[in-house]
Design an enzyme around this catalytic site. Structure first.
Site, PDB file in Angstrom:
ATOM      1  N   LYS A   1      62.008  21.570  38.015  1.00  0.00           N
ATOM      2  CA  LYS A   1      60.690  22.183  37.816  1.00  0.00           C
ATOM      3  C   LYS A   1      60.010  21.624  36.572  1.00  0.00           C
ATOM      4  O   LYS A   1      58.825  21.276  36.603  1.00  0.00           O
ATOM      5  CB  LYS A   1      60.841  23.709  37.731  1.00  0.00           C
ATOM      6  CG  LYS A   1      59.530  24.453  37.616  1.00  0.00           C
ATOM      7  CD  LYS A   1      59.614  25.841  38.215  1.00  0.00           C
ATOM      8  CE  LYS A   1      60.482  26.795  37.423  1.00  0.00           C
ATOM      9  NZ  LYS A   1      59.827  27.251  36.173  1.00  0.00           N
TER      10      LYS A   1
ATOM     11  N   GLY B   1      54.557  29.963  33.132  1.00  0.00           N
ATOM     12  CA  GLY B   1      54.389  29.820  31.686  1.00  0.00           C
ATOM     13  C   GLY B   1      54.347  28.358  31.290  1.00  0.00           C
ATOM     14  O   GLY B   1      53.575  27.953  30.419  1.00  0.00           O
TER      15      GLY B   1
ATOM     16  N   ARG C   1      52.542  37.696  29.250  1.00  0.00           N
ATOM     17  CA  ARG C   1      53.344  36.838  28.363  1.00  0.00           C
ATOM     18  C   ARG C   1      52.526  36.322  27.175  1.00  0.00           C
ATOM     19  O   ARG C   1      51.328  36.083  27.288  1.00  0.00           O
ATOM     20  CB  ARG C   1      53.938  35.683  29.183  1.00  0.00           C
ATOM     21  CG  ARG C   1      54.879  36.211  30.261  1.00  0.00           C
ATOM     22  CD  ARG C   1      55.479  35.114  31.090  1.00  0.00           C
ATOM     23  NE  ARG C   1      56.384  34.288  30.339  1.00  0.00           N
ATOM     24  CZ  ARG C   1      56.968  33.194  30.825  1.00  0.00           C
ATOM     25  NH1 ARG C   1      56.713  32.824  32.071  1.00  0.00           N
ATOM     26  NH2 ARG C   1      57.772  32.492  30.087  1.00  0.00           N
TER      27      ARG C   1
ATOM     28  N   GLN D   1      58.237  24.558  25.719  1.00  0.00           N
ATOM     29  CA  GLN D   1      56.837  24.685  26.144  1.00  0.00           C
ATOM     30  C   GLN D   1      55.910  24.523  24.946  1.00  0.00           C
ATOM     31  O   GLN D   1      54.901  23.818  25.025  1.00  0.00           O
ATOM     32  CB  GLN D   1      56.614  26.042  26.811  1.00  0.00           C
ATOM     33  CG  GLN D   1      57.328  26.172  28.147  1.00  0.00           C
ATOM     34  CD  GLN D   1      57.178  27.545  28.764  1.00  0.00           C
ATOM     35  OE1 GLN D   1      56.546  28.434  28.196  1.00  0.00           O
ATOM     36  NE2 GLN D   1      57.770  27.733  29.931  1.00  0.00           N
TER      37      GLN D   1
ATOM     38  N   ASP E   1      67.363  29.586  30.843  1.00  0.00           N
ATOM     39  CA  ASP E   1      66.985  30.164  32.135  1.00  0.00           C
ATOM     40  C   ASP E   1      68.199  30.647  32.939  1.00  0.00           C
ATOM     41  O   ASP E   1      68.039  31.212  34.024  1.00  0.00           O
ATOM     42  CB  ASP E   1      66.210  29.131  32.971  1.00  0.00           C
ATOM     43  CG  ASP E   1      64.842  28.844  32.374  1.00  0.00           C
ATOM     44  OD1 ASP E   1      64.308  29.713  31.660  1.00  0.00           O
ATOM     45  OD2 ASP E   1      64.311  27.749  32.619  1.00  0.00           O
TER      46      ASP E   1
ATOM     47  N   LYS F   1      60.252  36.053  29.083  1.00  0.00           N
ATOM     48  CA  LYS F   1      60.218  35.131  30.236  1.00  0.00           C
ATOM     49  C   LYS F   1      59.376  35.761  31.356  1.00  0.00           C
ATOM     50  O   LYS F   1      58.585  36.660  31.101  1.00  0.00           O
ATOM     51  CB  LYS F   1      61.647  34.830  30.691  1.00  0.00           C
ATOM     52  CG  LYS F   1      62.448  34.044  29.648  1.00  0.00           C
ATOM     53  CD  LYS F   1      61.868  32.661  29.469  1.00  0.00           C
ATOM     54  CE  LYS F   1      62.612  31.887  28.395  1.00  0.00           C
ATOM     55  NZ  LYS F   1      61.954  30.616  28.091  1.00  0.00           N
TER      56      LYS F   1
HETATM   57  C1  S3P Z   1      60.444  25.092  30.125  1.00  0.00           C
HETATM   58  C2  S3P Z   1      60.850  25.624  28.930  1.00  0.00           C
HETATM   59  C3  S3P Z   1      61.544  26.907  28.810  1.00  0.00           C
HETATM   60  C4  S3P Z   1      62.055  27.437  30.155  1.00  0.00           C
HETATM   61  C5  S3P Z   1      61.059  27.251  31.252  1.00  0.00           C
HETATM   62  C6  S3P Z   1      60.705  25.767  31.413  1.00  0.00           C
HETATM   63  C7  S3P Z   1      59.753  23.790  30.131  1.00  0.00           C
HETATM   64  O1  S3P Z   1      60.639  27.863  28.286  1.00  0.00           O
HETATM   65  O2  S3P Z   1      62.404  28.804  30.045  1.00  0.00           O
HETATM   66  O3  S3P Z   1      61.568  27.718  32.478  1.00  0.00           O
HETATM   67  O4  S3P Z   1      59.621  23.175  31.206  1.00  0.00           O
HETATM   68  O5  S3P Z   1      59.335  23.342  29.043  1.00  0.00           O
HETATM   69  P1  S3P Z   1      60.438  28.038  26.700  1.00  0.00           P
HETATM   70  O6  S3P Z   1      59.847  26.807  26.178  1.00  0.00           O
HETATM   71  O7  S3P Z   1      59.503  29.200  26.558  1.00  0.00           O
HETATM   72  O8  S3P Z   1      61.808  28.330  26.161  1.00  0.00           O
END
Ligand code: S3P
Length: 448
Positions: free
Chosen positions: A28, A101, A129, A176, A327, A354
């Protein structure tokens, strides 16, 4: 509450041995990034193995709204005609990132240093969120954001007309947030620097280098110092998306818990920023063989052979491992319920922000299934009952959270009594073929 209006309950019942091959969908995180970086590159980026989950489809739609041309050629086979760094046009309508997110936070970064006004929204989960963790560092570039109380969506973001480069130390371990800042740094003159004390998934860094950005990572005592030189020309790439280790976690854990199981899961990422669950499972006594290690789509991968493991023991998961398995705590807590002794998960307060408050969702659901838990703001402790001993016999609330839904369905395959989830529809955000893949292995899942 359901993701799209109509809740779709699903029930998992004690299953006989799971057998066969579980080919899980594309990653993803890398799927989102391949569309976003493709949109910011010049030329046609070709993507194979793209995850066609709703989260990624929403990002594809957003990239079109910013002026890129995104085309589906066949299953997982997509192309993106990019507009180049700084080439985005202002979308004519609100950008709806659905449940994602990653989608909303990364896309905010992409437009933050281009003079345009964009309003973002999402589903009921995403609207709860916090976005301040992204808009606070973006403000240092000169970006303005106007959201609801607590930095919640819907939110209007005004990109900086004359952005100034940023040096920012991440206050939370978040890929993120890191990625949003790097994406904003792309259209900003000078060097943007992000410092992360704990390493988080590094797909943005790897892919930005692949697309031609000048990005360096220096490991220091203060953590990783990531330096990006702004205003590069990104060039279109071919991206072969590897399979998602976070999705693989569900069939892998199901095979560990269901008596007699023996399954093969090809091409699971062994990226050190993503493989914390697999290390933890092995420490608990899981029978997992890592076969044929190799590189696929720029990521280290291996094929996994996974067998029923009836003697797993609870462990203390090192808190510093959290970013590499953030996750995976929901499914780990189901495995922990079927291990003997207690599994202690500390340093996990990020789970509270989350797709749902995952500590609360797992704690309430596990208790309903007859498992004793302890929790505080930053901790979840599961008192394992041993293989085959979880009573089950409950309906668990999924709170528009795909991973909560899949976790309880996996537990239901090994519990004494069936376990239902109130709404399985959110699973489509990350693993649309979950039901078919699991029933193909022999899992007893049904809609009654
Ligand atoms: C992700 C970062 C993670 C993860 C999310 C995917 C990404 O979140 O939980 O499912 O693709 O950068 P956080 O950056 O909030 O930890």
């Amino acid at each position: 509450m359901s993701a799209h209006g109509t809740a779709q309950p699903m029930t998992a019942r004690k299953s006989s041995a799971l057998k066969g091959t579980a080919s899980v969908p594309g990653d993803k995180s890398i799927s989102h990034r391949s569309l976003i970086f493709g949109a910011m590159a010049l030329g046609e980026t070709r993507v194979t193995g793209l995850l066609e989950g709703q989260d990624v489809l929403d990002t594809a739609k957003a990239m079109q709204a910013f002026g890129a041309t995104v085309t589906r050629h066949g299953e997982g086979d997509w192309s993106v005609q990019g507009v180049g760094v700084g080439g985005f046009q202002e979308p004519a309508d609100v950008i709806d990132c659905g449940n994602s997110g990653t989608g909303v936070r990364l896309i905010m970064g992409t437009m933050a240093t281009t003079p345009m006004t964009v309003t973002f929204t999402g589903d009921a989960s995403l609207r709860k969120r916090p976005m301040g963790r992204v808009t606070d560092p973006l403000a240092l570039f000169g970006t303005e954001a106007y959201g609801r109380k607590g930095g919640r969506l819907p939110m209007t973001v005004v990109g900086a007309a004359a952005p100034k480069p940023v040096r920012y130390t991440l206050p939370v371990a978040s890929a993120q947030v890191k990625s949003a800042i790097l994406l904003a740094g792309l259209n900003c003159p000078g060097e943007t620097v992000v410092i992360e004390k704990e390493s988080t998934r590094d797909h943005s860094e790897r892919m930005l280098v692949g697309f031609g950005a000048k990005l360096e990572v220096e490991r220091t005592n203060a953590g990783s110092v990531i330096t990006l030189l702004g205003q590069p020309t990104l060039r279109a790439q071919s991206v072969a998306v590897p399979r998602d280790p976070s999705s693989a976690a569900f069939p892998v854990c199901a095979a560990l818990l269901v008596e007699g199981s023996d399954i093969f899961v090809p091409g699971v990422s062994q990226n050190l920023t993503r493989n914390g669950l697999y290390i933890t499972l092995v420490e608990m006594g899981a029978e997992i063989e890592f076969q044929n290690p190799r590189e696929e789509g720029g990521e280290p991968v291996a094929d996994l052979r996974v067998r029923f493991s009836g003697n797993m023991k609870g462990i203390e998961v090192p808190p510093e491992r959290a970013p590499s398995m953030i996750d995976e705590y929901p499914i780990l807590s189901c495995v922990a319920a079927c291990a003997s002794g207690k599994t202690v998960m500390r340093g996990v307060k990020e789970l509270r922000v989350k797709e749902s408050d995952r500590i609360d969702a797992m704690a309430r659901g596990l208790e309903a299934c007859g498992v004793t838990i302890e929790e505080d703001e930053d901790t979840l402790i599961v008192h394992g009952l041993g293989a085959g001993n979880v009573p089950g016999g409950a309906t668990c609330a999924t709170h528009i959270d795909h991973r909560i839904a899949m976790s309880f369905l996996v537990l239901g395959l090994a519990a004494k009594q069936p376990i239902s989830v109130d709404d399985a529809s959110p699973i489509a955000t990350s693993f649309p073929l979950f039901e078919g893949l699991m029933t193909g292995l022999g899992a007893d899942l049904s809609h009654d």
